[in-house]
Design a protein around this motif. Structure first.
Motif, PDB file in Angstrom:
ATOM      1  N   THR A   5      12.758 -35.815 -15.933  1.00 46.02           N
ATOM      2  CA  THR A   5      14.107 -35.434 -16.351  1.00 46.02           C
ATOM      3  C   THR A   5      14.051 -34.053 -16.995  1.00 46.02           C
ATOM      4  OG1 THR A   5      13.811 -36.567 -18.458  1.00 46.02           O
ATOM      5  CG2 THR A   5      14.838 -37.808 -16.674  1.00 46.02           C
ATOM      6  N   PRO A   6      13.992 -33.012 -16.184  1.00 42.57           N
ATOM      7  CA  PRO A   6      13.910 -31.661 -16.726  1.00 42.57           C
ATOM      8  C   PRO A   6      15.181 -31.303 -17.475  1.00 42.57           C
ATOM      9  CG  PRO A   6      14.387 -31.576 -14.382  1.00 42.57           C
ATOM     10  CD  PRO A   6      14.078 -33.015 -14.707  1.00 42.57           C
ATOM     11  N   VAL A  75      24.480 -28.958 -21.337  1.00 43.80           N
ATOM     12  CA  VAL A  75      23.559 -27.908 -20.887  1.00 43.80           C
ATOM     13  C   VAL A  75      22.528 -27.647 -21.977  1.00 43.80           C
ATOM     14  CG1 VAL A  75      23.377 -25.442 -20.330  1.00 43.80           C
ATOM     15  CG2 VAL A  75      25.203 -26.834 -19.314  1.00 43.80           C
ATOM     16  N   ASP A  76      21.259 -27.706 -21.618  1.00 48.59           N
ATOM     17  CA  ASP A  76      20.181 -27.501 -22.584  1.00 48.59           C
ATOM     18  C   ASP A  76      19.798 -26.033 -22.733  1.00 48.59           C
ATOM     19  OD1 ASP A  76      19.633 -30.354 -23.095  1.00 48.59           O
ATOM     20  OD2 ASP A  76      19.009 -30.379 -20.997  1.00 48.59           O
ATOM     21  N   VAL A  77      19.796 -25.293 -21.610  1.00 46.84           N
ATOM     22  CA  VAL A  77      19.325 -23.911 -21.592  1.00 46.84           C
ATOM     23  C   VAL A  77      20.296 -23.070 -20.768  1.00 46.84           C
ATOM     24  CG1 VAL A  77      17.457 -22.345 -20.910  1.00 46.84           C
ATOM     25  CG2 VAL A  77      16.916 -24.624 -21.793  1.00 46.84           C
ATOM     26  N   GLN A  78      20.591 -21.874 -21.240  1.00 49.28           N
ATOM     27  CA  GLN A  78      21.365 -20.900 -20.472  1.00 49.28           C
ATOM     28  C   GLN A  78      20.519 -19.671 -20.197  1.00 49.28           C
ATOM     29  OE1 GLN A  78      24.966 -19.706 -22.452  1.00 49.28           O
ATOM     30  NE2 GLN A  78      26.188 -21.374 -21.610  1.00 49.28           N
ATOM     31  N   PHE A 320      19.657 -33.513  -6.663  1.00 50.14           N
ATOM     32  CA  PHE A 320      20.536 -33.322  -7.814  1.00 50.14           C
ATOM     33  C   PHE A 320      19.742 -32.837  -9.022  1.00 50.14           C
ATOM     34  CE2 PHE A 320      22.096 -35.163 -11.806  1.00 50.14           C
ATOM     35  CZ  PHE A 320      23.346 -34.580 -11.901  1.00 50.14           C
ATOM     36  N   HIS A 321      18.637 -33.490  -9.326  1.00 53.93           N
ATOM     37  CA  HIS A 321      17.861 -33.115 -10.502  1.00 53.93           C
ATOM     38  C   HIS A 321      17.134 -31.784 -10.305  1.00 53.93           C
ATOM     39  CE1 HIS A 321      18.718 -36.580 -12.930  1.00 53.93           C
ATOM     40  NE2 HIS A 321      18.411 -37.399 -11.934  1.00 53.93           N
ATOM     41  N   GLY A 325      18.139 -28.668 -12.957  1.00 53.99           N
ATOM     42  CA  GLY A 325      17.228 -28.002 -13.874  1.00 53.99           C
ATOM     43  C   GLY A 325      15.803 -27.868 -13.393  1.00 53.99           C
ATOM     44  N   GLY A 326      15.400 -28.699 -12.453  1.00 54.73           N
ATOM     45  CA  GLY A 326      14.011 -28.655 -12.013  1.00 54.73           C
ATOM     46  C   GLY A 326      13.609 -27.337 -11.388  1.00 54.73           C
ATOM     47  N   ASN A 327      14.482 -26.773 -10.559  1.00 57.11           N
ATOM     48  CA  ASN A 327      14.152 -25.506  -9.904  1.00 57.11           C
ATOM     49  C   ASN A 327      14.034 -24.363 -10.903  1.00 57.11           C
ATOM     50  OD1 ASN A 327      14.267 -26.815  -7.436  1.00 57.11           O
ATOM     51  ND2 ASN A 327      16.411 -26.288  -7.094  1.00 57.11           N
TER      52      ASN A 327
END
Length: 335
Positions: A5-6, A75-78, A320-321, A325-327
């Protein structure tokens, strides 16, 4: 977050830099550039855009407000890039250097207030190709991951040979290049109903990417890490026409070694296409490993719920994952 779960990463988010606006205010060429922009957008668009930006100003400038909005979106990171209004490609060499240095430093300072959640991009003055490498190096020296560029500069397409040292340096350093158009050269034909954005932006994306593909830039620099805003515009969904021209006409096929569609798998795209079907097609033609979550935070042409927009495309869960965020884990690497 576990590897399964990135973190959720939004790669298309902006910061407004009042310092840059103050720097260029009143300089020769600035008023003319604003007048051109006004003509191309039309008075109705300007009447809406002014209040829209003022309402969003806290989210564009205040890190605390930004983080609260990110939390609300999940959103965790921008990845934060300067507002494209800061390109100022009209500026002379001296002014251009001041602009990119101030923009790079101000963006880095904004992100440093929450370094685990905000990563940044700087600017380069495309109107002065001889400054591009120096500007990129300056951005990287501030701890930024790369730079944001428009689809062209006055009198120069991205296929211009003058940019070869810039592409080489970006490839050598692993810098991330974010292709985000500002304005459209179709001009007053798009000056009503906000066509300057709804039609102009995806057109500019398609033209710029086509220059990079057909000119052989991506053949000469296969290691470029280039992320296209707005899902790459019209090009990914109409790439079959480019492939046909490449195979049917000697003039179209002379500059690049492979069918144009094959280059989509060398590029990255954000997910901001405003249509679940178009997003599924983008994933199909580019690959699920080449699409990343994007919202255009916090502007009105973005999405307030980027994860929900992604979920609406009904991608396989692994895809989807990856997009969510995974990429981004590899693309935004710190080294």
């Amino acid at each position: 977050m576990t590897p399964e779960t990135p973190p959720t990463v939004d790669v298309h988010a902006h910061v407004l830099l009042p310092e840059v606006d103050a720097l260029v205010a009143g300089l020769p060429g600035h008023a003319e550039a604003r007048e051109l922009d006004a003509r191309r957008n039309g008075p109705a668009a300007l009447a809406v855009s002014g209040p829209m930006v003022r309402e969003r100003f806290p989210r564009l400038t205040d890190v605390t407000v930004r983080l609260a909005a990110m939390d609300a979106q999940g959103v965790d990171v921008q990845l934060v890039s300067p507002s494209p209004s800061h390109y100022h490609y009209w500026a002379d060499e001296e002014t251009a250097e001041k602009v990119y240095r101030l923009a790079n430093e101000a963006t880095a300072a904004h992100c440093s207030a929450a370094p685990e959640r905000l990563r940044g991009l700087g600017l380069v003055p495309l109107q002065h190709p001889q400054q591009a490498v120096r500007a990129l190096d300056h951005a990287l020296a501030q701890g930024l991951l790369g730079v944001e560029v428009s689809s062209h500069a006055p009198g120069r397409e991205l296929s211009d040979a003058a940019y070869e040292p810039f592409w080489s340096r970006a490839e050598e350093t692993g810098a991330l290049l974010f292709l985000h158009p500002f304005g459209c050269t179709l001009g007053e034909r798009l000056d009503r109903w906000y066509l300057s954005n709804t039609v102009g932006q995806p057109t500019e994306n398609a033209v710029a990417l086509s220059h990079l593909i057909f000119s052989g830039v991506l053949d000469r620099h296969p290691g470029l890490r280039l992320l296209a805003a707005h899902g790459g515009g019209y090009l990914p969904t109409h790439i079959g026409r480019s492939d046909h021209a490449w195979s049917a006409r000697s003039d179209a096929g002379a500059g690049c070694s492979h069918p144009p569609s094959s280059y989509l798998k060398r590029l990255y795209f954000d997910s901001l296409v405003h249509d679940p079907g178009v997003l599924r097609e983008l994933v199909r033609v580019a690959g699920a490993d080449r699409v990343l979550l994007g919202s255009d935070f916090p502007f009105d042409m973005g999405t307030e719920d980027p994860v929900g927009a992604l979920r609406a495309a009904r991608l396989p869960e692994t895809d989807f994952h990856a997009v969510r965020g995974g990429n981004a884990a590899a693309l935004l690497r710190k080294d």
